[in-house]
Structures are given as structure tokens and as C-alpha cells.
Design a protein around this motif. Structure first.
Motif, PDB file in Angstrom:
ATOM      1  N   HIS A 198      87.737 -36.252 -29.521  1.00 26.62           N
ATOM      2  CA  HIS A 198      87.011 -37.375 -28.918  1.00 26.62           C
ATOM      3  C   HIS A 198      86.114 -38.000 -29.990  1.00 26.62           C
ATOM      4  O   HIS A 198      85.616 -37.306 -30.882  1.00 26.62           O
ATOM      5  N   ASP A 219      77.017 -36.057 -26.304  1.00 22.81           N
ATOM      6  CA  ASP A 219      78.088 -36.227 -25.324  1.00 22.81           C
ATOM      7  C   ASP A 219      79.465 -36.227 -25.982  1.00 22.81           C
ATOM      8  O   ASP A 219      80.448 -35.780 -25.367  1.00 22.81           O
ATOM      9  N   THR A 220      79.549 -36.729 -27.210  1.00 22.39           N
ATOM     10  CA  THR A 220      80.836 -36.752 -27.910  1.00 22.39           C
ATOM     11  C   THR A 220      81.363 -35.338 -28.105  1.00 22.39           C
ATOM     12  O   THR A 220      82.560 -35.068 -27.915  1.00 22.39           O
ATOM     13  N   ASN A 222      80.548 -32.683 -26.302  1.00 21.97           N
ATOM     14  CA  ASN A 222      80.899 -32.123 -24.993  1.00 21.97           C
ATOM     15  C   ASN A 222      82.247 -32.641 -24.499  1.00 21.97           C
ATOM     16  O   ASN A 222      83.052 -31.885 -23.945  1.00 21.97           O
ATOM     17  N   THR A 223      82.490 -33.934 -24.704  1.00 25.36           N
ATOM     18  CA  THR A 223      83.755 -34.509 -24.241  1.00 25.36           C
ATOM     19  C   THR A 223      84.930 -33.955 -25.035  1.00 25.36           C
ATOM     20  O   THR A 223      85.992 -33.652 -24.465  1.00 25.36           O
ATOM     21  N   ARG A 226      85.713 -30.632 -23.691  1.00 25.87           N
ATOM     22  CA  ARG A 226      86.398 -30.732 -22.407  1.00 25.87           C
ATOM     23  C   ARG A 226      87.869 -31.139 -22.594  1.00 25.87           C
ATOM     24  O   ARG A 226      88.752 -30.679 -21.854  1.00 25.87           O
ATOM     25  N   ASP A 239      91.180 -38.642 -24.822  1.00 22.15           N
ATOM     26  CA  ASP A 239      90.730 -39.502 -23.728  1.00 22.15           C
ATOM     27  C   ASP A 239      91.246 -40.928 -23.937  1.00 22.15           C
ATOM     28  O   ASP A 239      91.898 -41.238 -24.936  1.00 22.15           O
ATOM     29  N   LEU A 263      82.468 -34.510 -16.115  1.00 19.56           N
ATOM     30  CA  LEU A 263      82.717 -35.890 -16.533  1.00 19.56           C
ATOM     31  C   LEU A 263      83.412 -36.716 -15.456  1.00 19.56           C
ATOM     32  O   LEU A 263      83.511 -37.935 -15.585  1.00 19.56           O
ATOM     33  N   MET A 266      89.166 -38.884 -15.334  1.00 20.93           N
ATOM     34  CA  MET A 266      89.418 -39.536 -16.614  1.00 20.93           C
ATOM     35  C   MET A 266      90.917 -39.726 -16.824  1.00 20.93           C
ATOM     36  O   MET A 266      91.716 -38.865 -16.429  1.00 20.93           O
TER      37      MET A 266
END
Length: 287
Positions: A198, A219-220, A222-223, A226, A239, A263, A266
Motif C-alpha cells: 500500500h 495508516d499506510t 496499517n493498510t 491488512r 488496494d 478499514l 474495500m
């Protein structure tokens, strides 16, 4: 050595200033280090003073070797740019990067395999895999952040910003799949890697005062984590924003809309390879 003394004598007489030079002298099987001073004491006379500085030289050389060794250890832990910054500053180090791409990779099936293998074989297999991952990161000029058990984290665009951070991480992600296949052939294992990537802003810095580490937050991160944990074995999971940024240069397979923990829903995709018209990327000279 005689010529050096002659030059120093001439220069001392001409300038009326002390001349200093060093030299080595082999006596038997011992190399001595000496420092000579030539001082004018008249219009045609000088005084020469010679000091044996072998002990000092050996001490300085030992200190230099120790310093280089300590620096190499730091370079194995931290990015070179951060090591250089540590030399200049004793305070905490933290930076924000507006454009970076984070990669997480997890070895699927390794925990189960490790329970049936001798400890030495477990360590050897994991070492071969992560060494291959490190080589791929180095080849593309990327920064390995850390390993946690059988998971691996890397980033592009940190600590040195670069405009192609998404492309280089995509190249690494595809390379990881091939690397695990090669290790499987060597060790007779049946492992696979699950990869998530991500892009976005991150904060990077050093944490700890003793066993410190260079890490990323935001957040980057964490994403990206995920994307890995919600991914599929043997696939690179991305994503929608990463897909949009890379779709003209790489091939993707739509996965559809999934529920991602923390999140929400998505739209995600699997990165499957380079686009047919995209040549294999080579690192630039600046890398």
C-alpha cells in the motif's frame, strides 16, 4: 627517507619554519613508524628530532578498525542516511514522508513446517528465504525495515524519497514469489509467501535507546499490513489506489469488494505481473 630529510632540511632553511613528516622503517621483521621534525638553527644548520610513534600508530589503527566495525554493524541495522544523521545529532530522529510504499510478506505454512523440522533446518531455511528477500531489496534500492518471526517488512521512498516507489515495490513483490519457489526446490519444502502493499504518507524514526530500531508508523503501514493478512497464499494483494497507480505498467486480477478489519469494505486486486509492453526494470545509477 633520505630524500625526505633533504627536502625538509632545505624547506626549513628557506622558510625558517619547522618541517614535519612521517615515515615507516623496516628493521628485521618489525615495521616502525616515525615522526621527524626538522628545525632551523641558523643559516646553514638544522636540528632533527625523531620520535618513534609506532605504539600511537597501532593504537590509532586499532581504533579505526573498531570504529569501522561498529559502523558496519549499524549499517546492518539502520539505513545509511540514518547512520550519517546519528553521527551529526544525539537527539531523536523522526521524519514524515508524503509518498512511500510499504510491503509486508508472510511465509504461509512455515510455522507448521517448523514444528516437524530439526531446529538447524528451520533456521537455515528461514535464513535462505530472508537472505534472498534482502538481495531483492538491495537490487531495487529498497529499505528492509524488519523481520518478525516469519514475516518481512520493506519500504520504498524512505529514508530517501524517490518518484518510482510504487513500481520498485511491485518489482520486489513479484521477486519474492519467485524467491520462495527457488528455496522450495533447494530445501524440498512447500512454502508460499503472502504479500500485501500500500502507498501513502508515513512517519519514520528511531525508537529505543539501546537496542534501537528504525520503524514506520501511520495508516499506510496499517493498510499494507491488512492487505497482507487479508491476502491469499502465493499472491500479491493491493488496494484500489495502488491498482490505479500501476495498472498501465502491470497486470492485475480483480478480487472484488472484501471486508477489511478496521478499514471496512474495500475493492482489492491481485498483482499478477508486468504488462506485456513493460520492460523489466533496472535500478538507476542514482540507486
Amino acid at each position: 627517507i633520505a630524500a625526505a630529510y633533504q627536502r625538509a632540511t632545505r624547506d626549513a632553511l628557506d622558510s625558517q619554519k619547522t618541517q614535519t613528516f612521517g615515515y615507516q622503517l623496516l628493521i628485521g621483521d618489525r615495521v616502525g613508524h616515525y615522526e621527524a621534525r626538522v628545525v632551523s638553527s641558523g643559516t646553514d644548520e638544522v636540528i632533527m628530532v625523531v620520535r618513534d610513534v609506532t605504539t600511537r600508530h597501532l593504537a590509532e589503527e586499532a581504533l579505526r578498525i573498531e570504529k569501522e566495525g561498529a559502523e558496519q554493524i549499524l549499517l546492518n541495522i539502520l539505513p545509511r542516511a540514518i547512520v550519517e544523521e546519528l553521527k551529526r545529532s544525539s537527539g531523536s530522529i523522526s521524519h514524515r514522508f508524503d509518498a512511500a510504499t510499504v510491503l509486508f510478506a508472510d511465509l504461509v505454512g512455515f510455522t507448521a513446517a517448523a514444528s516437524t523440522l530439526p531446529p538447524a533446518e528451520v533456521v537455515a531455511t528461514l535464513n535462505d528465504i530472508f537472505s534472498a528477500f534482502d538481495a531483492i531489496a538491495d537490487r531495487h534500492g529498497l529499505e528492509k525495515i524488519k523481520t518478525i518471526g516469519d514475516a518481512y517488512m520493506a519500504v520504498a521512498g524512505v529514508p530517501t524519497p524517490r518518484p518510482d516507489h510504487q513500481e520498485t515495490i511491485a518489482e520486489m513483490a513479484l521477486g519474492l514469489l519467485q524467491a520462495v519457489e527457488r528455496v522450495n526446490l533447494t530445501h524440498g519444502t512447500d512454502l508460499a509467501v503472502r504479500v500485501g502493499i500500500h502507498s501513502g504518507p508515513v512517519v519514520a524514526g528511531i525508537i529505543g535507546s539501546r537496542k534501537f530500531a528504525y520503524d514506520l508508523w501511520g495508516d499506510t503501514v496499517n493498510t499494507a499490513s491488512r492487505m497482507e493478512s487479508h491476502g491469499v497464499s502465493g499472491r500479491v494483494h493491493v488496494d484500489h489506489s495502488t491498482y490505479l497507480a500501476l495498472r498501465t505498467r502491470y497486470r492485475f486480477e480483480p478480487r472484488g469488494t472484501i471486508e477489511v478489519k478496521g478499514l471496512g469494505k474495500m475493492s482489492t486486486y491481485f498483482l499478477t505481473g508486468r504488462a506485456s509492453h513493460t520492460p523489466e526494470r533496472s535500478p538507476s545509477i542514482t540507486e
